[in-house]
Design a protein around this motif. Structure first.
Motif, PDB file in Angstrom:
ATOM      1  N   PHE A   6       6.863   5.103   4.533  1.00 39.96           N
ATOM      2  CA  PHE A   6       5.706   4.222   4.455  1.00 39.96           C
ATOM      3  C   PHE A   6       4.510   4.921   5.099  1.00 39.96           C
ATOM      4  O   PHE A   6       4.256   4.748   6.296  1.00 39.96           O
ATOM      5  N   PRO A   7       3.771   5.748   4.359  1.00 39.14           N
ATOM      6  CA  PRO A   7       2.517   6.268   4.921  1.00 39.14           C
ATOM      7  C   PRO A   7       1.611   5.097   5.299  1.00 39.14           C
ATOM      8  O   PRO A   7       1.564   4.076   4.576  1.00 39.14           O
ATOM      9  N   LEU A   8       0.925   5.220   6.419  1.00 40.13           N
ATOM     10  CA  LEU A   8       0.112   4.107   6.912  1.00 40.13           C
ATOM     11  C   LEU A   8      -0.912   3.678   5.876  1.00 40.13           C
ATOM     12  O   LEU A   8      -1.575   4.504   5.248  1.00 40.13           O
ATOM     13  N   ILE A   9      -1.038   2.357   5.695  1.00 44.38           N
ATOM     14  CA  ILE A   9      -2.050   1.788   4.809  1.00 44.38           C
ATOM     15  C   ILE A   9      -3.167   1.222   5.677  1.00 44.38           C
ATOM     16  O   ILE A   9      -2.913   0.569   6.692  1.00 44.38           O
ATOM     17  N   GLY A  10      -4.395   1.419   5.246  1.00 42.43           N
ATOM     18  CA  GLY A  10      -5.514   0.776   5.922  1.00 42.43           C
ATOM     19  C   GLY A  10      -5.765   1.349   7.305  1.00 42.43           C
ATOM     20  O   GLY A  10      -5.466   2.494   7.615  1.00 42.43           O
ATOM     21  N   PHE A  42       2.262   8.564  10.206  1.00 38.67           N
ATOM     22  CA  PHE A  42       0.883   8.483  10.680  1.00 38.67           C
ATOM     23  C   PHE A  42       0.225   9.857  10.634  1.00 38.67           C
ATOM     24  O   PHE A  42       0.879  10.879  10.887  1.00 38.67           O
ATOM     25  N   GLY A  43      -1.071   9.859  10.359  1.00 38.74           N
ATOM     26  CA  GLY A  43      -1.849  11.072  10.556  1.00 38.74           C
ATOM     27  C   GLY A  43      -2.104  11.268  12.039  1.00 38.74           C
ATOM     28  O   GLY A  43      -2.025  10.309  12.836  1.00 38.74           O
ATOM     29  N   PRO A  44      -2.433  12.484  12.462  1.00 34.64           N
ATOM     30  CA  PRO A  44      -2.624  12.759  13.894  1.00 34.64           C
ATOM     31  C   PRO A  44      -3.821  12.033  14.501  1.00 34.64           C
ATOM     32  O   PRO A  44      -3.922  11.927  15.731  1.00 34.64           O
TER      33      PRO A  44
END
Length: 394
Positions: A6-10, A42-44
């Motif tokens: 689940f790549p972060l949405i929003g 999450f991205g860094p």
């Protein structure tokens, strides 16, 4: 167990996407435990405080990976569209042993070696074209077409959205699934506690609650004009509006709303609360006479689900998706007709305390059933996507 990425949405600009994903994982892990193993990516640049609520969900793994950061996102999308693969994301999915990807607001390419579920929230750009730049419309069209033609399983939040999807993208037929999200019922809220929250926000008895982001299509202006009509009639009402004031598509929208409120002298009628703690939403729902959702377009409204989960009366714009979601348990009005809304508010009779208590009790069983259906539908879709992969490797 199926590992679902689940790549972060929003995030800060689209709190609705962030809260949707957070709610989805809470529901799946509580109502269908042990069926999937969620991995949130999450991205860094995502701060620890935004990661923490996901990490707190039992059974959810959280990972920080540069492949999901904002840096280079445009280049990676170009790779996915032109070369068929976002190689950085694909490598990350391989490193983390991912079986299925939940793809929302991003496309990882038609050569992605992992099956993906593409969530399309709605087709707003087809109906409210004036809210999208030509580039934004093109980007949505290209992205949705890419997902459909790549053979993704397409997840929609309503039958209304499914009809739109299969109308605008006929190739999706046979691969669409409706997964109506629901929110868990909050713990019982005592009337005194709810009243104290309303008092803390400076709200009077009998106020109406409008917890929507201040985006153009959320249609706060019709509510403001309806309040002006009621003031002119001598039957004033109060609406409390909470939500993110930033509209990324129209940065000056919130300022225009404030200016219109001031021009009409409605500062005491249209109370702008801004972003408030999430826990206060349920309290103000309980304290309010009714929820208002005046939106001109929805995929499946979170605020309506929150109202249903707390037994709060609802006044909704007359949209097919609202009819599907609210059924006979709501009052409806034309979202472009401020006088129609004014009439509904003027005629609305708040429920007696005993009625509200009974509505809250009734909401318990309905909420449990809705949450269970949501979890079962999503997990079933993830299992179907994983089976697609198994079939192609036979």
């Amino acid at each position: 167990m199926i590992r679902v990425a689940f790549p972060l949405i929003g995030g800060r600009l689209w709190t609705g996407g962030y809260n949707y994903l957070l709610n989805l994982l809470r529901v799946v892990q509580s109502a269908a435990p042990g069926r999937i193993s969620p991995v949130v990516l999450f991205g860094p640049e995502i701060p620890p405080e935004d990661q923490a609520p996901f990490a707190a969900i039992p059974g959810v793994e959280t990972v920080v990976d540069a492949a999901f950061g904002t840096a280079g996102r445009g280049r990676r999308l170009a790779e996915a569209l032109l070369l068929g693969l976002d190689t950085a994301a694909a490598d990350a999915f391989r490193r983390h042993d991912i079986d299925v990807v939940f793809e929302a607001a991003q496309f990882y390419g038609w050569r992605l070696p992992v099956p993906a579920i593409a969530w399309i929230p709605d087709f707003q750009h087809r109906y409210l074209t004036h809210l999208f730049s030509p580039f934004a419309r093109l980007k949505r069209a290209v992205g949705f077409n890419a997902q459909v033609w790549s053979g993704r399983r397409i997840m929609l939040s309503s039958e209304d959205a499914r009809r739109d999807c299969e109308r605008f993208h006929p190739a999706s037929r046979g691969r669409t699934a409706v997964v109506r999200f629901a929110v868990p019922r909050v713990e019982a809220v005592e009337a005194a506690e709810a009243g104290a929250a309303a008092h803390r926000h400076g709200l009077p008895d009998g106020f109406f609650f409008l917890p929507n982001q201040f985006w153009s299509h959320k249609n706060h202006l019709t509510v403001i004009e309806a309040l002006a009509i009621l003031d002119a009639r001598g039957t004033p009402k109060v609406v409390a509006a909470s939500g993110n004031p930033a509209d990324p598509r129209d940065p000056k929208h919130f300022q225009r709303l404030q200016a219109r409120v001031a021009e009409l002298g409605l500062e005491q009628r249209f109370r702008i609360l801004g972003l408030i703690p999430y826990g206060d939403i349920a309290l103000l729902m309980r304290a309010s006479a009714a929820l208002i959702n005046p939106s001109r377009f929805e995929g499946w409204s979170t605020t309506v689900e929150e109202a249903k989960a707390t037994g709060t009366p609802m006044i909704l714009s007359d949209l097919p998706v609202h009819r599907e979601q609210g059924g006979d348990g709501a009052r409806y009005f034309d979202p472009l007709d401020a006088e129609a809304l004014a009439n509904v508010l003027a005629e609305f009779l708040p429920a007696a305390p005993a009625e509200r208590e009974q509505a809250a009790l009734t909401a318990v069983s309905r909420s449990r059933a809705d949450v269970a259906a949501f979890a079962t539908a999503f997990v079933g879709l993830a299992e179907t996507a994983a089976a697609d992969r198994a079939a192609t490797h036979r």
